[in-house]
Design a protein around this motif. Structure first.
Motif, PDB file in Angstrom:
ATOM      1  N   ALA A  63      49.649 -54.797 107.311  1.00 25.82           N
ATOM      2  CA  ALA A  63      50.515 -55.299 108.386  1.00 25.82           C
ATOM      3  C   ALA A  63      51.649 -54.317 108.672  1.00 25.82           C
ATOM      4  O   ALA A  63      51.948 -54.020 109.837  1.00 25.82           O
ATOM      5  CB  ALA A  63      51.064 -56.670 108.015  1.00 25.82           C
ATOM      6  N   LEU A  64      52.257 -53.785 107.620  1.00 25.76           N
ATOM      7  CA  LEU A  64      53.348 -52.819 107.803  1.00 25.76           C
ATOM      8  C   LEU A  64      52.844 -51.528 108.442  1.00 25.76           C
ATOM      9  O   LEU A  64      53.472 -50.987 109.345  1.00 25.76           O
ATOM     10  CB  LEU A  64      54.014 -52.507 106.467  1.00 25.76           C
ATOM     11  N   ALA A  65      51.711 -51.024 107.961  1.00 26.87           N
ATOM     12  CA  ALA A  65      51.146 -49.791 108.520  1.00 26.87           C
ATOM     13  C   ALA A  65      50.772 -49.977 109.984  1.00 26.87           C
ATOM     14  O   ALA A  65      50.995 -49.092 110.813  1.00 26.87           O
ATOM     15  CB  ALA A  65      49.931 -49.349 107.710  1.00 26.87           C
ATOM     16  N   ASP A  66      50.221 -51.138 110.306  1.00 27.17           N
ATOM     17  CA  ASP A  66      49.837 -51.443 111.678  1.00 27.17           C
ATOM     18  C   ASP A  66      51.060 -51.435 112.596  1.00 27.17           C
ATOM     19  O   ASP A  66      51.038 -50.833 113.666  1.00 27.17           O
ATOM     20  CB  ASP A  66      49.123 -52.791 111.722  1.00 27.17           C
ATOM     21  N   ARG A  67      52.121 -52.064 112.140  1.00 24.93           N
ATOM     22  CA  ARG A  67      53.352 -52.109 112.952  1.00 24.93           C
ATOM     23  C   ARG A  67      53.976 -50.730 113.096  1.00 24.93           C
ATOM     24  O   ARG A  67      54.460 -50.364 114.174  1.00 24.93           O
ATOM     25  CB  ARG A  67      54.340 -53.090 112.351  1.00 24.93           C
ATOM     26  N   ALA A  68      53.978 -49.944 112.012  1.00 26.18           N
ATOM     27  CA  ALA A  68      54.536 -48.590 112.077  1.00 26.18           C
ATOM     28  C   ALA A  68      53.720 -47.733 113.051  1.00 26.18           C
ATOM     29  O   ALA A  68      54.282 -46.970 113.846  1.00 26.18           O
ATOM     30  CB  ALA A  68      54.551 -47.949 110.689  1.00 26.18           C
ATOM     31  N   GLY A  69      52.401 -47.849 112.998  1.00 23.19           N
ATOM     32  CA  GLY A  69      51.538 -47.098 113.917  1.00 23.19           C
ATOM     33  C   GLY A  69      51.779 -47.462 115.367  1.00 23.19           C
ATOM     34  O   GLY A  69      51.790 -46.595 116.248  1.00 23.19           O
ATOM     35  N   LYS A  70      51.970 -48.748 115.609  1.00 21.69           N
ATOM     36  CA  LYS A  70      52.246 -49.189 116.990  1.00 21.69           C
ATOM     37  C   LYS A  70      53.593 -48.656 117.476  1.00 21.69           C
ATOM     38  O   LYS A  70      53.742 -48.315 118.651  1.00 21.69           O
ATOM     39  CB  LYS A  70      52.225 -50.714 117.068  1.00 21.69           C
TER      40      LYS A  70
END
Length: 133
Positions: A63-70
């Protein structure tokens, strides 16, 4: 290494993919398929690992990686690579709802590990889609 024994109808199909990965790459030390909300569908983890805690932590990382990527416009998340002193860990998107988590020996060839986990993730997607139909 313990084998999860959940009653989830997807577990046996998933577990066979995990066994295939371990057979293909001897450097793989642990693996699991986890839902995005942290439920471990099936796993081949060391006896000391808690599959429920591992699943929850993988979901949080994802979830954190997904948000950082976005935040930096990297598109849809495909894979997260963690590099530890005792080896790499990969979180590879298997379907919209699941991720393949793999921990490997520090001497593992990272390129081959990435390729093989992506192949297994694609196979997992096929198998999980067939269960959902």
């Amino acid at each position: 290494m313990s084998d999860s024994s959940d009653k989830d109808p997807r577990a046996s199909k998933v577990r066979s993919c995990l066994r295939m990965l371990h057979a293909t790459l001897s450097e793989v030390e642990a693996s699991a398929v986890v839902t995005r909300d942290g439920i471990t569908i099936a796993s081949l983890l060391g006896d000391a690992a808690d599959k429920d805690r591992f699943g929850a932590m993988c979901a949080s990382l994802l979830a954190l990686a997904d948000r950082a990527g976005k935040e930096v416009e990297r598109g849809r998340l495909r894979q997260v690579i963690l590099d530890g002193t005792k080896g790499p860990m990969l979180l590879t998107q298997a379907s919209d709802a699941t991720v393949l988590a793999v921990a490997a020996d520090p001497n593992a060839n990272l390129g081959r590990l990435i390729l093989e986990t992506r192949k297994i993730a694609a196979e997992l997607k096929k198998r999980l889609d067939s269960v959902d139909e």
